[in-house]
Design a protein around this motif. Structure first.
Motif, short mmCIF file in Angstrom:
data_model
loop_
_atom_site.label_atom_id
_atom_site.label_comp_id
_atom_site.label_asym_id
_atom_site.label_seq_id
_atom_site.Cartn_x
_atom_site.Cartn_y
_atom_site.Cartn_z
N ALA A 75 1.59 -18.96 31.66
CA ALA A 75 1.63 -20.15 32.53
C ALA A 75 2.36 -19.83 33.83
O ALA A 75 1.95 -20.28 34.91
CB ALA A 75 2.28 -21.32 31.81
N GLU A 76 3.44 -19.07 33.77
CA GLU A 76 4.19 -18.71 34.97
C GLU A 76 3.34 -17.81 35.88
O GLU A 76 3.31 -18.00 37.10
CB GLU A 76 5.50 -18.01 34.59
N ALA A 77 2.64 -16.85 35.26
CA ALA A 77 1.77 -15.97 36.05
C ALA A 77 0.63 -16.78 36.67
O ALA A 77 0.26 -16.58 37.84
CB ALA A 77 1.22 -14.84 35.18
N LEU A 78 0.07 -17.72 35.91
CA LEU A 78 -1.00 -18.57 36.41
C LEU A 78 -0.51 -19.45 37.56
O LEU A 78 -1.18 -19.58 38.58
CB LEU A 78 -1.57 -19.43 35.28
N ALA A 79 0.67 -20.03 37.41
CA ALA A 79 1.24 -20.86 38.48
C ALA A 79 1.42 -20.04 39.75
O ALA A 79 1.15 -20.52 40.86
CB ALA A 79 2.57 -21.47 38.04
N GLY A 80 1.86 -18.79 39.59
CA GLY A 80 1.99 -17.90 40.75
C GLY A 80 0.64 -17.63 41.39
O GLY A 80 0.50 -17.66 42.62
N ARG A 81 -0.37 -17.37 40.56
CA ARG A 81 -1.72 -17.08 41.06
C ARG A 81 -2.33 -18.29 41.75
O ARG A 81 -3.09 -18.17 42.70
CB ARG A 81 -2.60 -16.62 39.89
N LEU A 82 -1.99 -19.49 41.27
CA LEU A 82 -2.59 -20.72 41.81
C LEU A 82 -1.75 -21.39 42.89
O LEU A 82 -2.09 -22.48 43.35
CB LEU A 82 -2.82 -21.73 40.67
N SER A 83 -0.68 -20.74 43.31
CA SER A 83 0.26 -21.38 44.24
C SER A 83 -0.41 -21.84 45.54
O SER A 83 0.02 -22.82 46.14
CB SER A 83 1.43 -20.46 44.55
N GLN A 84 -1.47 -21.18 45.97
CA GLN A 84 -2.17 -21.59 47.19
C GLN A 84 -3.15 -22.73 46.93
O GLN A 84 -3.48 -23.49 47.84
CB GLN A 84 -2.91 -20.40 47.81
N LEU A 85 -3.64 -22.83 45.68
CA LEU A 85 -4.62 -23.86 45.35
C LEU A 85 -4.00 -25.17 44.88
O LEU A 85 -4.55 -26.24 45.11
CB LEU A 85 -5.56 -23.35 44.24
N LEU A 86 -2.87 -25.05 44.17
CA LEU A 86 -2.22 -26.23 43.60
C LEU A 86 -0.79 -26.34 44.12
O LEU A 86 -0.09 -25.35 44.21
CB LEU A 86 -2.18 -26.14 42.07
N PRO A 87 -0.35 -27.53 44.41
CA PRO A 87 1.04 -27.71 44.86
C PRO A 87 2.00 -27.49 43.68
O PRO A 87 1.58 -27.37 42.54
CB PRO A 87 1.08 -29.16 45.32
N ASP A 88 3.30 -27.47 43.98
CA ASP A 88 4.30 -27.38 42.91
C ASP A 88 4.02 -28.46 41.88
O ASP A 88 3.73 -29.59 42.21
CB ASP A 88 5.71 -27.57 43.48
N GLY A 89 4.14 -28.08 40.64
CA GLY A 89 3.86 -29.03 39.57
C GLY A 89 2.41 -29.04 39.17
O GLY A 89 2.01 -29.83 38.31
N GLY A 90 1.61 -28.18 39.75
CA GLY A 90 0.19 -28.13 39.44
C GLY A 90 -0.13 -27.45 38.12
O GLY A 90 -1.23 -27.59 37.61
N VAL A 91 0.83 -26.71 37.56
CA VAL A 91 0.67 -26.09 36.24
C VAL A 91 1.76 -26.66 35.35
O VAL A 91 2.93 -26.69 35.71
CB VAL A 91 0.75 -24.55 36.31
#
Length: 152
Positions: A75-91
């Protein structure tokens, strides 16, 4: 729209909600390993997801074991990967106790057997997880689970 993710050691089940966030349905099974985060990012973009719920496998007693630690790292790696697509709290991580067991039982009841069941059980488990998160949010009025901060 939201995505639900059931992380396994070999496969990752993915489910999606309807735009209103009421009903979860199975979407896809992604092979775990090289390119899995990229494929999930593609699904987030393709379905214009605003949030991703990752299952946190906790024991019936509520304790976290090796599988929970693995899901948290994913989940942490995914949140890092999605940081441009989803705002904080998106994962977010959400307790997934018994989701695979529930999915297996539902598939058995509906007559899906053998290899066909193995091919969709991860997606079905992701749908059970996402549905539980959506229902919990509707009942409590609070976002499901815990926010995950990305790692690089």
């Amino acid at each position: 729209m939201r995505l639900g993710i059931d992380v396994g050691s070999v496969r990752i089940g993915v489910a999606r909600s309807d735009p209103a966030g009421i009903l979860a349905t199975p979407l896809e099974t992604v092979r775990r390993g090289k390119g899995d985060l990229d494929r999930i990012a593609e699904l987030v973009a393709e379905h214009e997801a605003v949030e991703v719920i990752v299952g946190l496998p906790t024991s019936l007693s509520g304790r976290s074991g090796p599988a929970a630690a693995q899901a948290r790292r994913f989940a942490e790696a995914l949140a890092g990967r999605l940081s441009q697509l989803l705002p904080d709290g998106g994962v977010r991580l959400y307790d997934e106790r018994l989701t695979t067991v529930t999915a297996e039982a539902e598939l058995r009841r509906s007559g899906v057997r053998g290899k066909a069941r193995r091919q969709v059980v991860d997606q079905a488990a992701a749908a059970v997880l996402l549905q539980a998160a959506l229902d919990g949010e509707r009942l409590t009025g609070r976002p499901p689970g815990e926010i995950v901060r990305g790692s690089s």
